[in-house]
Design an enzyme around this catalytic site. Structure first.
Site, PDB file in Angstrom:
ATOM      1  N   THR B 237       0.820  -1.220   0.000  1.00 57.49           N
ATOM      2  CA  THR B 237       0.000   0.000   0.000  1.00 57.49           C
ATOM      3  C   THR B 237       0.852   1.267   0.000  1.00 57.49           C
ATOM      4  O   THR B 237       0.318   2.366   0.076  1.00 57.49           O
ATOM      5  CB  THR B 237      -0.917   0.054   1.241  1.00 57.49           C
ATOM      6  OG1 THR B 237      -0.093   0.093   2.411  1.00 57.49           O
ATOM      7  CG2 THR B 237      -1.823  -1.159   1.301  1.00 57.49           C
ATOM      8  N   LEU B 238       2.187   1.131  -0.025  1.00 53.07           N
ATOM      9  CA  LEU B 238       3.095   2.285  -0.060  1.00 53.07           C
ATOM     10  C   LEU B 238       2.920   3.189   1.156  1.00 53.07           C
ATOM     11  O   LEU B 238       2.738   4.415   1.023  1.00 53.07           O
ATOM     12  CB  LEU B 238       2.918   3.077  -1.354  1.00 53.07           C
ATOM     13  CG  LEU B 238       3.341   2.348  -2.643  1.00 53.07           C
ATOM     14  CD1 LEU B 238       3.038   3.197  -3.865  1.00 53.07           C
ATOM     15  CD2 LEU B 238       4.827   2.011  -2.612  1.00 53.07           C
ATOM     16  N   GLY B 239       3.003   2.608   2.325  1.00 49.79           N
ATOM     17  CA  GLY B 239       2.872   3.378   3.555  1.00 49.79           C
ATOM     18  C   GLY B 239       4.089   4.255   3.858  1.00 49.79           C
ATOM     19  O   GLY B 239       5.150   4.097   3.259  1.00 49.79           O
ATOM     20  N   SER B 240       3.884   5.186   4.786  1.00 52.31           N
ATOM     21  CA  SER B 240       4.989   6.002   5.303  1.00 52.31           C
ATOM     22  C   SER B 240       4.946   5.953   6.819  1.00 52.31           C
ATOM     23  O   SER B 240       3.874   6.000   7.410  1.00 52.31           O
ATOM     24  CB  SER B 240       4.846   7.465   4.874  1.00 52.31           C
ATOM     25  OG  SER B 240       4.910   7.584   3.481  1.00 52.31           O
ATOM     26  N   ARG B 428     -11.245   7.655  18.125  1.00 48.47           N
ATOM     27  CA  ARG B 428     -12.265   7.702  17.088  1.00 48.47           C
ATOM     28  C   ARG B 428     -13.577   7.066  17.549  1.00 48.47           C
ATOM     29  O   ARG B 428     -14.650   7.640  17.363  1.00 48.47           O
ATOM     30  CB  ARG B 428     -11.743   7.045  15.807  1.00 48.47           C
ATOM     31  CG  ARG B 428     -12.620   7.353  14.640  1.00 48.47           C
ATOM     32  CD  ARG B 428     -11.872   7.441  13.350  1.00 48.47           C
ATOM     33  NE  ARG B 428     -11.415   6.136  12.900  1.00 48.47           N
ATOM     34  CZ  ARG B 428     -11.226   5.843  11.603  1.00 48.47           C
ATOM     35  NH1 ARG B 428     -11.425   6.756  10.673  1.00 48.47           N
ATOM     36  NH2 ARG B 428     -10.813   4.667  11.239  1.00 48.47           N
ATOM     37  N   TYR B 484      -1.758  16.527   5.722  1.00 52.51           N
ATOM     38  CA  TYR B 484      -2.628  15.547   6.381  1.00 52.51           C
ATOM     39  C   TYR B 484      -3.766  16.316   7.024  1.00 52.51           C
ATOM     40  O   TYR B 484      -3.557  17.121   7.928  1.00 52.51           O
ATOM     41  CB  TYR B 484      -1.801  14.796   7.430  1.00 52.51           C
ATOM     42  CG  TYR B 484      -2.436  13.513   7.910  1.00 52.51           C
ATOM     43  CD1 TYR B 484      -2.178  12.316   7.259  1.00 52.51           C
ATOM     44  CD2 TYR B 484      -3.275  13.488   9.018  1.00 52.51           C
ATOM     45  CE1 TYR B 484      -2.744  11.127   7.690  1.00 52.51           C
ATOM     46  CE2 TYR B 484      -3.846  12.295   9.459  1.00 52.51           C
ATOM     47  CZ  TYR B 484      -3.571  11.122   8.791  1.00 52.51           C
ATOM     48  OH  TYR B 484      -4.128   9.941   9.211  1.00 52.51           O
TER      49      TYR B 484
END
Lengths: 564, 564
Positions: B237-240, B428, B484
């Site tokens: 997923t190409l996370g950071s 959340r 973000y």
């Protein structure tokens, strides 16, 4: 033995006549020369067992005018159509243009050119004025199934420029060498693909004058072919510069690319990092003209602060210690030096002769400290970046080197190397003139396999010929490095050379090295790609090829192993 | 107003009952909670205009047991075949397993789960024991045209786990969580794709004990979902991670990958740098399960030296100054901080409340120095690496920040952030319980377009709803950063929320931001991919899809915008 070298061969020191094969095979500037030093020649003679009398000029100097009778396979309609696109003045079909733009600088190219022969030449050479010209040419070639390929700086050493099947060669440097945008906020520059290394770097170094920038910049990419390579060529062949350990490889430097392909044109996006699926920008890197024509690209630039440069050189008692130190530097988390090079025993001995250190009091000092010829190994390097960063890198490099038994050698060898770093290729035509072959092959290795590849390839070469074989590592990563093999032996015929050289490549791969670290694939490595990558990965590349180039017109004839 | 916040809502502080929808929608550990602070709640109430009475628990808490009547579309023959591959004990078709492994943590997932509804669920869940199991499952699904997808850590926020079309979900973490090889010479670790973040990091931190290594190591990858994400998931997923500015994104961290695809299995090579054509290793990064199943991968690791960590925090008079400082840090060539975060005005105000600084003498001091609420912006960060490197980074960060008008705030805010960096998602479910929606969207921007995107997206949100909209940048590159967006507003229904949220995504892209910086694409961004990348680039991805997955069985239903 030193007597032998006293009588220097009569090197050719005049520019080749325009229009000759020699003018094509010669490296660099027509009036550029770097003749081998007496010390270097002495080592070659000793190792190869050659007397002065052996060093005589052979008959094949390539001084004949370029002339061939390879017919043009394009019809007059084709020629008219191409001329209508770029204009008559930007199209050429003369013998010289066709051979020049179908030749690279591989030893195989040079052997052939010396004998005044041409084989795979383009039918015509075009000089597109802009990306619209490129789009029209590619569309025409796609429609008519005419081969099309690109000529950038012309310094391919992998037979990447061969005009297999004739067709059209697009010369990118003539017109498509402009800056599209310099963006200081983003630290990027967008250029047409044909801009050459020195022009590019000059613009960036003088960004305050050229672009009204607040800082000076550097592109950070200096392959040995820097002076004769194009920015687009860096990316499509995945080159590495001499300062890559800090700035990254061409792979790392390119932010986005604009391509013209047989199935359409596109520009990848400029974001610094994304999670929007597989990156087409990556897919095009290293495509070597097989998917389309790179017409423009956005590159990272870096603040240029040469005032902070700190050089260093160390001698190690042996190769194992030098490798260990280089690994610890690469994994030390204190930042990478821009330049880092370690030379194996044989290259170190040659360097000590070339730099004139062998036999001096400095040499005596080194021997007394346990650095014996035939065992010792040289490291040289340079730190760049912000002042405190560069100083810390140099300091921590010193700490690592001393812990691995290294002795500081001052900045002298590093500065000597730096001064001549783009000039060594000029020695090739000199050595070839006197019947000595010099060529290079290179590979990427993980740290745990470095010695196995190094020893295996050296053994392969030394078992077969009386040859100088010098090796260095010059591009460093935390996970490994490259090995760069330079071999010098008596001149061979084209077929004999090809067999020997392909054998070395096989030895590299069989010992676990990659097929290339930074020279690229071209037609030289193409036939070996499937075995190296495996059928499944080659099928991925072939699927991309079918997508972009369904008629197989883009740089056909074995490039990347995709056809032929 | 402060009176309103004095009466804290009754947060749910007991673990959800096993087998309930709530046990699926709840973040993290069943007994893990982080209730919103009074300060944070006060800001929310003020901004949204909510009284204490408005903060009452709604009916949809998802406490009902998971039960649905979605039929299993697989035949008994299919089930028998799958059971024969993995064993009866590694296959499940109960309602709970099917919903659990078809749900991620997107707000849309949570809204639906709260109401006790399930929609796109897998027909069966399998727990492969090794890559041979995966190969057999994928081959079977390919042959029978049964959808197949992967469940890693389950923390997708892009609807990447939806069981569209039913079929099989492969759960990677149950068995395929082993270390295959730790290689200290190469500074790499090879693991099965299902290993979870904390287990992975723990092994590396304790490498001397676990592997007999000379050093401790870190993987350097800490996404906010770290505790509930798998190493394989990071890459596909190409996370950071939160320390990405120094260690790199998941994209940078992966050396090689092993895949099982419908058309065969392969492992990419481990070289640190190559010039052997387009890299299939790259092509697979970010493929989000659409090309095949990632079964194993080799990752870079780094020396772990927490003793060298240096934290810092600065306050800036305004957002423009904070951005300028962050850019100068990112372009300063002194090495990157590992953590760097700048908060916009609204987020800074919230942070000052959350960290309990607002209203203290420290706040008074800041106001006197010109750092006014409603204008001031916070930066916090951390330098890692070798001691001298980290010290120099902190020092040069200070120099840049002061030049941009920043005031040093001690290490306190950075340490506060660090301590709670994985806990925020727990808030959340609390907020959702009392009728408040909180969600995030993120994008990548070049420096020259940061303010345009920031202002445009804020305006879009603020024009439509009474909402808290906090923004930060937290992943830095010389060429740009991410934005973000965290938005907090009254709870909405699924359709209303979807419309609003898709509108924000459109606003991001229309203002020139990327579709995602590190959340990925999934089915949420999928429909917007073609417009974002352009038809030509989407066709490249589709060509790859056709190659790897000719029957469209791998994670079908709109992921990456490849179908549906």
């Amino acid at each position: 033995m030193s007597k032998q070298a006293e009588k220097t061969p009569e090197w050719i020191s005049t520019p080749p006549k325009p229009g000759t094969y020699r003018s094509i095979l010669k490296w660099g500037a027509p009036d550029g020369f770097k003749h081998p030093s007496a010390g270097f020649l002495k080592v070659i003679q000793q190792t190869l067992g050659l007397s002065d009398a052996d060093l005589k000029r052979g008959p094949d100097t390539g001084d004949q005018p370029v002339k061939h009778d390879i017919p043009c396979r394009l019809s007059s309609d084709d020629m008219a159509a191409l001329a209508a696109i770029v204009g008559e003045q930007n199209i050429a079909t003369d013998d010289y243009s066709r051979v020049l733009h179908s030749s690279g600088k591989a030893m195989e190219d040079l052997i052939q050119l010396r004998t005044g022969r041409a084989e795979h030449v383009a039918d015509c050479v075009v000089h597109p004025r802009d990306k619209k010209d490129v789009a029209a040419i590619v569309a025409y070639c796609h429609q008519k199934k005419v081969p099309a390929r690109v000529y950038g700086g012309g310094s391919s050493v992998t037979l990447g420029l061969d005009g297999v099947g004739g067709g059209v060669t697009l010369v990118m440097g003539t017109h498509m060498n402009r800056v599209i945008e310099f963006n200081e906020a983003n630290q990027t520059i967008t250029v047409e693909a044909g801009i050459m290394g020195p022009a590019y770097e000059e613009l960036l170094n003088n960004a305050p004058d050229r672009f009204g920038a607040s800082h000076r910049y550097t592109g950070g990419h200096f392959p040995q072919s820097f002076e004769y390579s194009s920015v687009g060529g860096w990316v499509v062949t995945l080159g590495s510069g001499q300062l890559s350990s800090y700035y990254g490889d061409a792979y790392d430097l390119v932010v986005s690319q604009e391509y013209v392909t047989p199935v359409g044109s596109f520009k990848t996006l400029d974001y610094p990092g994304t999670a929007t699926g597989p990156k087409v920008n990556d897919i095009m890197k290293g495509s070597e003209g097989c998917f389309g024509v790179l017409v423009g690209l956005t590159m990272k630039v870096f603040r240029y602060m040469p005032e902070n440069t700190r050089r260093f050189s160390y001698m190690f008692p042996d190769w194992e210690s030098a490798v260990k130190a280089a690994r610890n530097i690469s994994q030390g988390e204190f930042g990478m030096p821009s330049v880092l090079r370690i030379s194996d025993v044989e290259e170190t001995d040659v360097a000590m002769n070339m730099y004139g250190i062998a036999g001096t009091p400095a040499d005596t000092f080194l021997r007394l400290r346990g650095m014996k010829p035939g065992r010792r190994c040289l490291m040289l390097g340079q730190a760049d970046g912000e002042k405190g960063f560069a100083a810390n890198v140099k300091k921590k490099v010193g700490r690592v080197c001393r812990a691995c038994g290294g002795i500081y050698l001052t900045t002298y060898p590093a500065s000597k190397w730096f001064a001549s770093r783009f000039k060594d290729p000029y020695m090739r035509e000199d050595l070839n003139d006197i019947g000595i072959l010099i060529d290079t092959l290179e590979t990427s290795v993980t740290w745990d396999n470095l010695h196995h590849v190094h020893q295996g390839v050296r053994k392969y070469i030394k078992d077969r010929v009386r040859a100088v074989c010098m090796t260095h590592s010059s591009h460093f990563y935390a996970q490994g490095t490259n090995l760069y093999f330079i071999f010098i032996m008596p001149m061979a015929g084209a077929e004999e050379f090809r067999t020997f050289q392909r054998g070395i490549i096989d030895a590299i791969v069989e010992h676990g090295g990659s097929l290339s670290h930074h020279h690229g694939v071209g037609r030289m490595m193409g036939p070996k790609m499937e075995r190296h990558l495996g059928a499944e990965q080659m099928e991925v590349l072939r699927a991309l090829k079918r997508h972009f180039d369904p008629h197989n017109i883009m740089n056909p004839g074995g490039t990347l192993g995709l056809d032929g």
